[in-house]
Design a protein around this motif. Structure first.
Motif, PDB file in Angstrom:
ATOM      1  N   GLY A 224      30.488  62.483  41.455  1.00  0.00           N
ATOM      2  CA  GLY A 224      31.265  63.588  41.992  1.00  0.00           C
ATOM      3  C   GLY A 224      30.936  64.016  43.395  1.00  0.00           C
ATOM      4  O   GLY A 224      31.458  65.021  43.892  1.00  0.00           O
ATOM      5  N   PHE A 225      30.083  63.257  44.096  1.00  0.00           N
ATOM      6  CA  PHE A 225      29.771  63.553  45.499  1.00  0.00           C
ATOM      7  C   PHE A 225      30.829  62.963  46.427  1.00  0.00           C
ATOM      8  O   PHE A 225      31.575  62.057  46.049  1.00  0.00           O
ATOM      9  CB  PHE A 225      28.423  62.943  45.894  1.00  0.00           C
ATOM     10  CG  PHE A 225      27.217  63.608  45.302  1.00  0.00           C
ATOM     11  CD1 PHE A 225      26.822  64.869  45.721  1.00  0.00           C
ATOM     12  CD2 PHE A 225      26.463  62.956  44.340  1.00  0.00           C
ATOM     13  CE1 PHE A 225      25.701  65.467  45.178  1.00  0.00           C
ATOM     14  CE2 PHE A 225      25.334  63.548  43.795  1.00  0.00           C
ATOM     15  CZ  PHE A 225      24.957  64.814  44.213  1.00  0.00           C
ATOM     16  N   THR A 226      30.839  63.448  47.668  1.00  0.00           N
ATOM     17  CA  THR A 226      31.642  62.870  48.741  1.00  0.00           C
ATOM     18  C   THR A 226      30.712  62.423  49.855  1.00  0.00           C
ATOM     19  O   THR A 226      29.982  63.256  50.410  1.00  0.00           O
ATOM     20  CB  THR A 226      32.655  63.880  49.294  1.00  0.00           C
ATOM     21  OG1 THR A 226      33.551  64.288  48.258  1.00  0.00           O
ATOM     22  CG2 THR A 226      33.448  63.285  50.456  1.00  0.00           C
ATOM     23  N   PRO A 227      30.676  61.133  50.208  1.00  0.00           N
ATOM     24  CA  PRO A 227      29.858  60.696  51.347  1.00  0.00           C
ATOM     25  C   PRO A 227      30.419  61.258  52.653  1.00  0.00           C
ATOM     26  O   PRO A 227      31.637  61.274  52.861  1.00  0.00           O
ATOM     27  CB  PRO A 227      29.966  59.172  51.307  1.00  0.00           C
ATOM     28  CG  PRO A 227      30.398  58.851  49.908  1.00  0.00           C
ATOM     29  CD  PRO A 227      31.278  59.990  49.487  1.00  0.00           C
ATOM     30  N   THR A 228      29.533  61.712  53.523  1.00  0.00           N
ATOM     31  CA  THR A 228      29.950  62.217  54.830  1.00  0.00           C
ATOM     32  C   THR A 228      29.416  61.372  55.979  1.00  0.00           C
ATOM     33  O   THR A 228      29.936  61.432  57.090  1.00  0.00           O
ATOM     34  CB  THR A 228      29.470  63.662  55.042  1.00  0.00           C
ATOM     35  OG1 THR A 228      28.035  63.696  54.984  1.00  0.00           O
ATOM     36  CG2 THR A 228      30.044  64.593  53.999  1.00  0.00           C
ATOM     37  N   PHE A 229      28.369  60.629  55.725  1.00  0.00           N
ATOM     38  CA  PHE A 229      27.740  59.822  56.764  1.00  0.00           C
ATOM     39  C   PHE A 229      27.132  58.613  56.071  1.00  0.00           C
ATOM     40  O   PHE A 229      26.368  58.761  55.114  1.00  0.00           O
ATOM     41  CB  PHE A 229      26.652  60.639  57.479  1.00  0.00           C
ATOM     42  CG  PHE A 229      25.909  59.885  58.549  1.00  0.00           C
ATOM     43  CD1 PHE A 229      26.464  59.701  59.808  1.00  0.00           C
ATOM     44  CD2 PHE A 229      24.648  59.369  58.301  1.00  0.00           C
ATOM     45  CE1 PHE A 229      25.766  59.012  60.801  1.00  0.00           C
ATOM     46  CE2 PHE A 229      23.942  58.676  59.279  1.00  0.00           C
ATOM     47  CZ  PHE A 229      24.504  58.508  60.531  1.00  0.00           C
ATOM     48  N   GLN A 230      27.492  57.419  56.521  1.00  0.00           N
ATOM     49  CA  GLN A 230      26.986  56.226  55.855  1.00  0.00           C
ATOM     50  C   GLN A 230      26.799  55.113  56.864  1.00  0.00           C
ATOM     51  O   GLN A 230      27.732  54.704  57.559  1.00  0.00           O
ATOM     52  CB  GLN A 230      27.945  55.777  54.743  1.00  0.00           C
ATOM     53  CG  GLN A 230      27.407  54.649  53.883  1.00  0.00           C
ATOM     54  CD  GLN A 230      28.242  54.419  52.625  1.00  0.00           C
ATOM     55  OE1 GLN A 230      29.276  55.055  52.437  1.00  0.00           O
ATOM     56  NE2 GLN A 230      27.801  53.516  51.774  1.00  0.00           N
ATOM     57  N   THR A 231      25.570  54.634  56.960  1.00  0.00           N
ATOM     58  CA  THR A 231      25.212  53.471  57.752  1.00  0.00           C
ATOM     59  C   THR A 231      24.406  52.549  56.844  1.00  0.00           C
ATOM     60  O   THR A 231      24.088  52.909  55.709  1.00  0.00           O
ATOM     61  CB  THR A 231      24.362  53.865  58.982  1.00  0.00           C
ATOM     62  OG1 THR A 231      23.048  54.254  58.530  1.00  0.00           O
ATOM     63  CG2 THR A 231      25.003  55.010  59.753  1.00  0.00           C
ATOM     64  N   PRO A 232      24.053  51.357  57.303  1.00  0.00           N
ATOM     65  CA  PRO A 232      23.200  50.505  56.458  1.00  0.00           C
ATOM     66  C   PRO A 232      21.854  51.139  56.115  1.00  0.00           C
ATOM     67  O   PRO A 232      21.209  50.728  55.146  1.00  0.00           O
ATOM     68  CB  PRO A 232      23.018  49.247  57.313  1.00  0.00           C
ATOM     69  CG  PRO A 232      24.240  49.198  58.173  1.00  0.00           C
ATOM     70  CD  PRO A 232      24.544  50.627  58.496  1.00  0.00           C
TER      71      PRO A 232
END
Length: 379
Positions: free
Chosen positions: A57-65
């Motif tokens: 139920g989370f929403t990613p806001t920042f994603q890098t390797p």
């Protein structure tokens, strides 16, 4: 005719402190933290972590390797920050300062610098470690993400004297339970009392409830449910919970969802996807939350909750014995997985931790406390 014994008998009544017992607060703390901000973890597979997070139920806001930020639907910073590392670990907790000046006050108290948090988070922080070695950050001026659409509360319930849902049905979708916010984290400490006093003194937190081992009340509490002190404004029953244990470690973290339907339908959604269910659904006693516990793919215990208690600063700490049956008002019994006694590697690590703690002279976990913990599992 046999008489049924209610294992919850006496556990619902609040018991106050006896003369000379821990007061559950400090009169002149350094600052008063406003709330918990986020939790930080290391994990080796951020793709797998993100997939579970979305299902949870989370929403990613920042994603890098190398880094992943996960937010709830309410306005605010991320709830969870995960960094890529070779081994999984809980690396610390961050708390919101009530005022920007408090960060500098703590920096002076701790002899630590105030440092910027970087573009992804904004703001600044002062960082130290509590007596158990957990990294603690107090932050101010961090970027606040705007609110997302909330999961709607279902049609009203029908009761005999209040039939407000007419010509309409209840059809909650089997979908992820939308996480609204981070509620609390539970930590185990071999230096429980030192850690408790550290948070009360440095962050101005106050105890909502103490638990003690059955038959050992005279030795003092072994678990505290601790809330932020907002004066006349209410706060969650607990933002942080500390428990005495044979190792210094993360126990679980909890994330608020909108209602019981979201909790239950979200549970079915996670079951359908093959995730490991730990315990639930049920209702706790201390804090009153409706709960549902899961293991993420890395083995961390995470909780969906709703309908928790809220206290202002006028409520004094309650006292109760710690028992396995006292963990919930209704619902299935606490599982071996939740209690940390499920056979396998986890149980072996627990045994190793116990033997190690008993050989250490500078912690609070001794043989008498071990017997108390064993009694908890049997009750």
């Amino acid at each position: 005719m046999p008489v049924n014994h209610d294992v919850h008998e006496g556990l619902h009544a609040d018991q106050g402190a006896l003369p000379g017992e821990h007061p559950g607060r400090r009169p002149n703390p350094v600052v008063k933290a406003h709330d918990i901000a986020w939790l930080e973890f290391d994990k080796p597979d951020l793709v797998r972590t993100a997939a579970f997070a979305v299902d949870f139920g989370f929403t990613p806001t920042f994603q890098t390797p190398d880094e992943l930020h996960l937010r709830g639907a309410l306005a605010g910073p991320p709830c969870v920050i995960v960094r890529r590392a070779a081994r999984t670990a809980f690396t610390g907790a961050a708390f919101h300062a009530a005022d920007a000046a408090d960060v500098h006050t703590l920096a002076s108290e701790w002899g630590r610098p105030v440092e910027p948090l970087g573009d992804a988070l904004g703001g600044c922080a002062v960082t130290t470690r509590d007596p158990s070695g957990c990294r603690v950050r107090v932050v101010s001026g961090v970027t606040e993400w705007p609110a997302l659409p909330l999961q709607s509360v279902r049609n009203p319930f029908n009761f005999e004297r209040d039939r407000t849902r007419v010509n309409s049905t209840q059809r909650p979708p089997r979908s992820p339970a939308v996480v609204e916010r981070l509620g609390h984290v539970v930590l185990s400490s071999t230096r429980y009392l030192s850690s408790l006093n550290w948070y009360l003194h440095n962050l101005g937190m106050i105890v909502s409830d103490f638990l003690y081992y059955p038959g050992q009340r005279e030795r003092g509490p072994v678990m505290s449910f601790i809330r932020c002190d907002r004066g006349g404004d209410v706060a969650d029953h607990h933002t942080l919970a500390l428990t005495l244990g044979p190792a210094d470690r993360y126990v679980h973290s909890a994330y608020q969802v909108c209602d019981l339907d979201a909790l239950a339908a979200g549970s079915e959604y996670l079951l359908d996807r093959g995730y490991d269910h730990s315990w639930g659904l049920g209702r706790h006693i201390q804090g009153s939350q409706l709960f549902d516990y899961w293991r993420d793919p890395d083995g961390f215990l995470v909780e969906h909750f709703t309908d928790g208690d809220h206290f202002d600063s006028t409520v004094d700490a309650g006292w109760a014995p710690m028992t396995a049956s006292g963990l919930n008002q209704w619902g299935p019994p606490a599982t071996a997985d939740f209690l940390g006694i499920k056979p396998g590697r986890a149980a072996l690590r627990e045994l190793t931790s116990i033997l190690s703690a008993l050989h250490e002279s500078d912690n609070e976990f001794d043989v008498q406390r071990l017997f108390g913990l064993m009694k908890v599992a049997r009750t």
